[in-house]
Design an enzyme around this catalytic site. Structure first.
Site, PDB file in Angstrom:
ATOM      1  N   ASN A 198      25.055  66.708  29.724  1.00 20.06           N
ATOM      2  CA  ASN A 198      24.899  67.493  28.102  1.00 20.06           C
ATOM      3  C   ASN A 198      23.640  67.157  27.244  1.00 20.06           C
ATOM      4  O   ASN A 198      23.782  65.678  27.349  1.00 20.06           O
ATOM      5  CB  ASN A 198      26.177  67.275  27.202  1.00 20.06           C
ATOM      6  CG  ASN A 198      26.591  65.857  27.069  1.00 20.06           C
ATOM      7  OD1 ASN A 198      26.184  64.967  28.312  1.00 20.06           O
ATOM      8  ND2 ASN A 198      27.525  66.216  26.358  1.00 20.06           N
ATOM      9  N   ILE A 199      22.859  67.124  26.782  1.00 18.36           N
ATOM     10  CA  ILE A 199      21.922  67.822  25.775  1.00 18.36           C
ATOM     11  C   ILE A 199      21.855  68.857  24.406  1.00 18.36           C
ATOM     12  O   ILE A 199      22.101  70.278  24.620  1.00 18.36           O
ATOM     13  CB  ILE A 199      20.606  68.257  26.696  1.00 18.36           C
ATOM     14  CG1 ILE A 199      20.191  68.297  28.040  1.00 18.36           C
ATOM     15  CG2 ILE A 199      19.016  67.771  25.887  1.00 18.36           C
ATOM     16  CD1 ILE A 199      19.142  68.359  28.114  1.00 18.36           C
ATOM     17  N   GLU A 200      22.310  67.301  23.341  1.00 19.51           N
ATOM     18  CA  GLU A 200      22.201  67.810  22.174  1.00 19.51           C
ATOM     19  C   GLU A 200      21.508  67.873  21.178  1.00 19.51           C
ATOM     20  O   GLU A 200      20.203  67.185  21.750  1.00 19.51           O
ATOM     21  CB  GLU A 200      23.587  67.369  21.219  1.00 19.51           C
ATOM     22  CG  GLU A 200      24.812  66.878  22.389  1.00 19.51           C
ATOM     23  CD  GLU A 200      25.665  66.131  21.751  1.00 19.51           C
ATOM     24  OE1 GLU A 200      25.537  65.218  20.568  1.00 19.51           O
ATOM     25  OE2 GLU A 200      27.378  65.779  22.253  1.00 19.51           O
ATOM     26  N   GLU A 230      26.728  71.698  33.095  1.00 15.25           N
ATOM     27  CA  GLU A 230      27.051  73.094  33.721  1.00 15.25           C
ATOM     28  C   GLU A 230      25.857  73.725  33.540  1.00 15.25           C
ATOM     29  O   GLU A 230      25.295  73.953  34.665  1.00 15.25           O
ATOM     30  CB  GLU A 230      28.667  73.430  33.390  1.00 15.25           C
ATOM     31  CG  GLU A 230      29.865  73.031  33.554  1.00 15.25           C
ATOM     32  CD  GLU A 230      30.610  71.686  32.501  1.00 15.25           C
ATOM     33  OE1 GLU A 230      29.160  71.820  31.368  1.00 15.25           O
ATOM     34  OE2 GLU A 230      31.219  72.313  32.144  1.00 15.25           O
ATOM     35  N   CYS A 263      34.192  74.379  29.351  1.00 18.73           N
ATOM     36  CA  CYS A 263      34.235  75.493  28.024  1.00 18.73           C
ATOM     37  C   CYS A 263      33.927  77.392  28.263  1.00 18.73           C
ATOM     38  O   CYS A 263      33.484  77.295  29.231  1.00 18.73           O
ATOM     39  CB  CYS A 263      32.823  74.757  26.839  1.00 18.73           C
ATOM     40  SG  CYS A 263      31.482  75.646  27.234  1.00 18.73           S
TER      41      CYS A 263
HETATM   42  N1  THU Z   1      30.045  70.228  26.750  1.00 18.16           N
HETATM   43  C1  THU Z   1      29.371  70.135  28.013  1.00 18.16           C
HETATM   44  O1  THU Z   1      28.859  69.463  28.451  1.00 18.16           O
HETATM   45  N2  THU Z   1      30.190  70.733  28.845  1.00 18.16           N
HETATM   46  C2  THU Z   1      31.521  71.354  28.951  1.00 18.16           C
HETATM   47  O2  THU Z   1      31.643  71.916  29.205  1.00 18.16           O
HETATM   48  C3  THU Z   1      32.557  71.069  26.851  1.00 18.16           C
HETATM   49  C4  THU Z   1      30.926  70.308  26.192  1.00 18.16           C
HETATM   50  C5  THU Z   1      29.368  69.051  25.807  1.00 18.16           C
HETATM   51  C6  THU Z   1      28.845  69.644  25.202  1.00 18.16           C
HETATM   52  C7  THU Z   1      28.481  68.720  23.656  1.00 18.16           C
HETATM   53  O3  THU Z   1      27.540  68.312  23.679  1.00 18.16           O
HETATM   54  C8  THU Z   1      29.684  67.796  23.983  1.00 18.16           C
HETATM   55  O4  THU Z   1      30.060  68.287  25.064  1.00 18.16           O
HETATM   56  C9  THU Z   1      30.655  68.109  23.089  1.00 18.16           C
HETATM   57  O5  THU Z   1      31.083  68.441  22.717  1.00 18.16           O
END
Ligand code: THU
Length: 129
Positions: free
Chosen positions: A42-44, A55, A86
């Site tokens: 994940n990359i925020e 994903e 998600c």
């Molecule tokens: N996140 C994912 O990488 N995959 C998911 O299916 C659910 C959420 C990440 C997004 C965000 O960086 C962190 O989890 C919190 O929501």
């Protein structure tokens, strides 16, 4: 590719998570039909909706390299809870996978549950219209 090994590769990818806002790390490892593996984390972003899930990073890497057929994805989080994809990621995946595609959802300890894609997104809106 054994699912245990795919979870391990997802855990390695999770180490690169960029998550200064949630503190939650996610890693994903996607295996294509020919066995090639693409990973993601994940990359925020300070503009929150601009961030992307692990994903979709893995799928985007694969699609952009010309891969179109996939067998399974492992997703691992950084808590005791299993990392379920998600809703947006389920829809994104639905574009490229069928009902038998395997989704492995793991927790930080590497324990995992296994689903068929059709269990996670039944009656999905398909690209065939
Ligand atoms: N996140 C994912 O990488 N995959 C998911 O299916 C659910 C959420 C990440 C997004 C965000 O960086 C962190 O989890 C919190 O929501």
């Amino acid at each position: 590719m054994e699912y245990r090994q795919l979870v391990h590769l997802a855990a390695e990818a999770k180490k690169n998570a960029y998550n200064p806002y949630s503190g939650y790390s996610v890693g994903a490892a996607l295996v294509s039909e020919d066995g090639t593996v693409f990973t993601g984390c994940n990359i925020e972003n300070i503009a929150y909706p601009s961030g992307i899930c692990a994903e979709r990073v893995a799928f985007s890497k694969a699609i952009s390299e010309g891969f179109r057929k996939f067998k399974a994805i492992a997703i691992i989080g950084s808590t005791d809870e299993m990392a379920y994809p998600c809703g947006m990621c389920r829809q994104f995946m639905a574009e490229f996978v069928g009902p038998e595609f395997v989704v492995i959802c793991a927790n930080k300890n590497g324990e995992y549950e296994q689903f068929k894609f059709s269990e996670l997104l039944p009656n999905s809106f398909s690209a065939k219209f």
